[in-house]
Design an enzyme around this catalytic site. Sequence first.
Site, mmCIF file in Angstrom:
data_model
loop_
_atom_site.group_PDB
_atom_site.id
_atom_site.type_symbol
_atom_site.label_atom_id
_atom_site.label_comp_id
_atom_site.label_asym_id
_atom_site.label_seq_id
_atom_site.Cartn_x
_atom_site.Cartn_y
_atom_site.Cartn_z
ATOM 1 C CB CYS A 1 0.778 -5.304 1.639
ATOM 2 S SG CYS A 1 -0.372 -4.850 2.576
ATOM 3 C CB CYS B 1 2.022 -4.079 9.087
ATOM 4 S SG CYS B 1 1.964 -2.702 8.163
ATOM 5 C CB SER C 1 -0.934 0.011 1.274
ATOM 6 O OG SER C 1 -0.027 0.080 2.222
ATOM 7 C CE1 TYR D 1 -3.590 -1.141 -1.086
ATOM 8 C CE2 TYR D 1 -2.492 -3.135 -0.805
ATOM 9 C CZ TYR D 1 -3.142 -1.992 -1.632
ATOM 10 O OH TYR D 1 -2.442 -1.866 -2.969
ATOM 11 N N GLY D 2 -5.160 -1.461 5.673
ATOM 12 C CA GLY D 2 -5.644 -2.087 6.430
ATOM 13 C C GLY D 2 -7.098 -1.528 7.101
HETATM 14 N N1 DGL Z 1 2.009 -2.959 4.807
HETATM 15 C C1 DGL Z 1 0.836 -3.289 4.700
HETATM 16 C C2 DGL Z 1 0.913 -4.661 5.465
HETATM 17 O O1 DGL Z 1 1.957 -5.141 5.621
HETATM 18 C C3 DGL Z 1 -0.168 -2.535 5.372
HETATM 19 C C4 DGL Z 1 -0.161 -1.117 5.574
HETATM 20 C C5 DGL Z 1 -1.835 -0.649 5.443
HETATM 21 O O2 DGL Z 1 -2.554 -0.506 6.061
HETATM 22 O O3 DGL Z 1 -2.029 0.129 4.216
HETATM 23 O O4 DGL Z 1 -0.186 -4.791 6.129
#
Ligand code: DGL
Length: 242
Positions: free
Chosen positions: A69, A173, A7, A38-39
């Site tokens: 991600c 994350c 993301s 994305y979360g």
């Molecule tokens: N880097 C993403 C993950 O590993 C998520 C971050 C987001 O919420 O966009 O979950």
Amino acid sequence: MIGIFDSGIGGVTVLKEIIKLLPNEKYIYYSDSSNAPYGDKTEDELKIITSNVISFLIDRGCKLIVIACNTASTLSNYLRKKFDIPIIAIEPAYKMVYDYAYDKKTLVMATKRTLESSKFKKLYDKYNNHNTILLPCSGLADLIEEGNNEKIDYYLKEKIGKYKDIDCVVLGCTHYPLIKDNISNILGDVKFFDGGNGVSKMVFEKVKDSISLDCSNFHIEFIDSSNNYKNKERFFLILNKE
Ligand code: DGL
């Protein structure tokens, strides 16, 4: 060519691990900052978003997709059925706690969507050490994208300040490995687990065995969906940092 996405720039922590094993590869890194975070998205929204990213990367000639991600990876089964291309997906390194630190008190930090997903629930039920706190960290990935250390420290103090007796922290994350020092400043000498290394091994095995990739020259193309040049600068700064 390998297509890798997140993301935002957090997936750089995974790309760094992959490059250690495959230093002569060509990569496209897609930072989907226009859809971040994305979360906080619903599963249906994420299905559309991640499908669009993968279609884009396939159109650009990628022969292997890495979902860097944890949140997007909760949809890996759906995406593998939909696309006829190998897809390697990260997941929170909770199994590593089971393997290396079973009896230790563990904090799993991840997005809300990751922790609520059926994929994570299965993993958790399988490797539950009965000494684990699951902590959704809404908004933390955004702060890491922003790169403001003061705000990150304030957030962490509020969020994890009370967990003084933690031995292990699962960085569930891909943004969180970038703030290990900030977390250690609050929790002290904890052991960190993240899925980047595991993913890099899977990518290496896949490339070695079955995929014909053009390995002639190392190259990374960075694409940011909101065309923010600052994201590009930060991405390469982190990538090139020892
Ligand atoms: N880097 C993403 C993950 O590993 C998520 C971050 C987001 O919420 O966009 O979950």
